[in-house]
Design a protein around this motif. Structure first.
Motif, PDB file in Angstrom:
ATOM      1  N   ARG A  38      85.886 168.827  31.717  1.00  0.00           N
ATOM      2  CA  ARG A  38      85.847 169.698  33.137  1.00  0.00           C
ATOM      3  C   ARG A  38      84.379 170.256  33.186  1.00  0.00           C
ATOM      4  O   ARG A  38      83.950 170.227  34.178  1.00  0.00           O
ATOM      5  N   ASN A  42      81.716 169.852  36.147  1.00  0.00           N
ATOM      6  CA  ASN A  42      81.424 170.765  36.845  1.00  0.00           C
ATOM      7  C   ASN A  42      79.770 171.041  37.128  1.00  0.00           C
ATOM      8  O   ASN A  42      79.337 171.476  38.334  1.00  0.00           O
ATOM      9  N   ILE A  68      78.593 168.118  39.289  1.00  0.00           N
ATOM     10  CA  ILE A  68      78.543 167.985  40.619  1.00  0.00           C
ATOM     11  C   ILE A  68      77.692 169.396  41.031  1.00  0.00           C
ATOM     12  O   ILE A  68      77.110 169.332  42.131  1.00  0.00           O
ATOM     13  N   ASP A 116      74.719 169.353  43.799  1.00  0.00           N
ATOM     14  CA  ASP A 116      74.810 169.738  45.243  1.00  0.00           C
ATOM     15  C   ASP A 116      73.632 170.775  45.350  1.00  0.00           C
ATOM     16  O   ASP A 116      73.138 170.543  46.571  1.00  0.00           O
ATOM     17  N   ARG A 135      76.762 162.828  42.805  1.00  0.00           N
ATOM     18  CA  ARG A 135      77.895 163.916  43.232  1.00  0.00           C
ATOM     19  C   ARG A 135      79.375 163.469  43.521  1.00  0.00           C
ATOM     20  O   ARG A 135      80.409 163.935  43.014  1.00  0.00           O
ATOM     21  N   ASP A 136      79.342 162.273  44.433  1.00  0.00           N
ATOM     22  CA  ASP A 136      80.644 161.740  44.520  1.00  0.00           C
ATOM     23  C   ASP A 136      81.347 161.102  43.341  1.00  0.00           C
ATOM     24  O   ASP A 136      82.436 161.218  43.180  1.00  0.00           O
ATOM     25  N   GLU A 174      82.733 163.979  41.446  1.00  0.00           N
ATOM     26  CA  GLU A 174      83.960 164.224  41.910  1.00  0.00           C
ATOM     27  C   GLU A 174      85.084 163.663  41.633  1.00  0.00           C
ATOM     28  O   GLU A 174      86.309 163.962  41.700  1.00  0.00           O
ATOM     29  N   HIS A 175      84.696 162.487  41.971  1.00  0.00           N
ATOM     30  CA  HIS A 175      86.088 161.384  41.612  1.00  0.00           C
ATOM     31  C   HIS A 175      86.573 161.328  40.249  1.00  0.00           C
ATOM     32  O   HIS A 175      87.674 161.548  39.751  1.00  0.00           O
ATOM     33  N   LEU A 189      86.303 164.046  38.201  1.00  0.00           N
ATOM     34  CA  LEU A 189      87.003 165.460  38.087  1.00  0.00           C
ATOM     35  C   LEU A 189      88.677 165.326  38.827  1.00  0.00           C
ATOM     36  O   LEU A 189      89.264 165.899  37.891  1.00  0.00           O
ATOM     37  N   ALA A 190      88.592 164.623  39.727  1.00  0.00           N
ATOM     38  CA  ALA A 190      89.987 164.482  40.300  1.00  0.00           C
ATOM     39  C   ALA A 190      90.778 163.685  39.410  1.00  0.00           C
ATOM     40  O   ALA A 190      92.056 164.051  39.110  1.00  0.00           O
TER      41      ALA A 190
END
Ligand SMILES: Nc1ncnc2c1ncn2[C@@H]1O[C@H](COP(=O)(O)OP(=O)(O)OP(=O)(O)O)[C@@H](O)[C@H]1O
Ligand SMILES: [Mg+2]
Length: 241
Positions: free
Chosen positions: A25, A29, A32, A36, A58-59, A62-63, A65-66
């Motif tokens: 994680r 972060n 990401i 950003d 970035r996308d 984020e994916h 991280l989800a």
């Protein structure tokens, strides 16, 4: 003896998953966060191609991280580390809350979402946060995969059980995943053939949570005219089977 070893192995697996997820994680972060920063132009203007590529970084971050967050959650539920907090609440109000939260997204897609509930309170004794999370998954899916018509959330109180029924008029669950949709990372495509957002963990989490509350999530019906998902829970968690 064997059972005990299995349990030990399972605990070790959960601990491993949690540690790895947790360690992933922090760097994620950063990935990401810094992409950003680049996208916002704080480190100098990007040309169009650079912007496109950084947006992909970035996308993807984020994916990932989800996924990591949902895996953490699955591990937590499995090991019983996510505590169950039982209290009395009104299921009617909960349904309204869930519908309200998903209305903006539904309206964006030109869909309607309606609650069909008794006019009086339906009190239940369970874990409100978990029930809400299950419903958010089911109704969220209905909105996500529906491309015409709408979604209804019906609440029916039976003697000792409560049934939440989520109906949509979408294209139905794709035939090739009908028998596996509750499994982890099982995902079908959207009506237009594209890959949906998310990671395919929603239904497996919903089913685990329902299980921990003494209930179940099932798919009684799905066809090209739509789907019906049921969440059935004991009205009183203490009297679960
Ligand atoms: N209401 C529905 N109509 C049609 N297909 C559905 C519906 N609900 C679920 N599915 C199918 O079941 C698959 C698994 O659902 P699940 O909620 O587990 O994953 P997801 O929604 O794709 O991702 P996530 O929930 O992790 O964001 C979906 O990808 C979709 O193909
Ligand atoms: Mg989902």
């Amino acid at each position: 003896m064997v059972v005990d070893e299995l349990r030990q192995a399972n605990l070790a697996k959960d601990r491993f998953m949690r540690t790895v997820s947790h360690e992933l994680r922090t760097p994620l972060n950063s990935v990401i966060g810094f992409s950003d920063v680049l996208l916002r132009g704080y480190a100098g203007e990007l040309n169009e191609e650079q912007r496109r590529q950084v947006a992909m970084v970035r996308d993807a971050g984020e994916h990932l991280l989800a996924i990591v967050e949902q895996v953490l959650e699955v591990a937590g539920i499995e090991s019983g580390e996510v505590p169950i907090e039982i209290a009395s609440f009104d299921a009617v109000e909960l349904v309204r809350e869930v519908v309200e939260m998903l209305l903006p997204e539904a309206h964006r897609k030109g869909l309607d979402v309606a609650a069909e509930t008794p006019s009086e309170q339906v009190l239940m004794l369970s874990d409100r946060t978990k029930v809400k999370q299950i419903l958010m998954n089911l109704v969220g899916n209905a909105v996500k995969f529906c491309d015409r018509g709408g979604v209804t959330v019906e609440l029916r109180a039976q003697a000792d059980r409560i049934r939440f029924r989520v109906r949509d008029t979408g294209p139905g669950v794709r035939e090739d995943i009908r028998h596996t949709l509750f499994e982890e990372f099982m995902q079908g495509s959207l009506p237009d053939g594209s890959r949906p957002d998310g990671v395919g963990l929603g239904l497996s989490i919903a089913r685990r949570l329902a299980d921990s509350l003494g209930g179940s999530v099932v798919l009684p019906e799905t066809s090209e005219r739509g789907s019906v998902f049921d969440l059935v829970l004991p009205r009183d968690w203490q009297h679960r089977a």
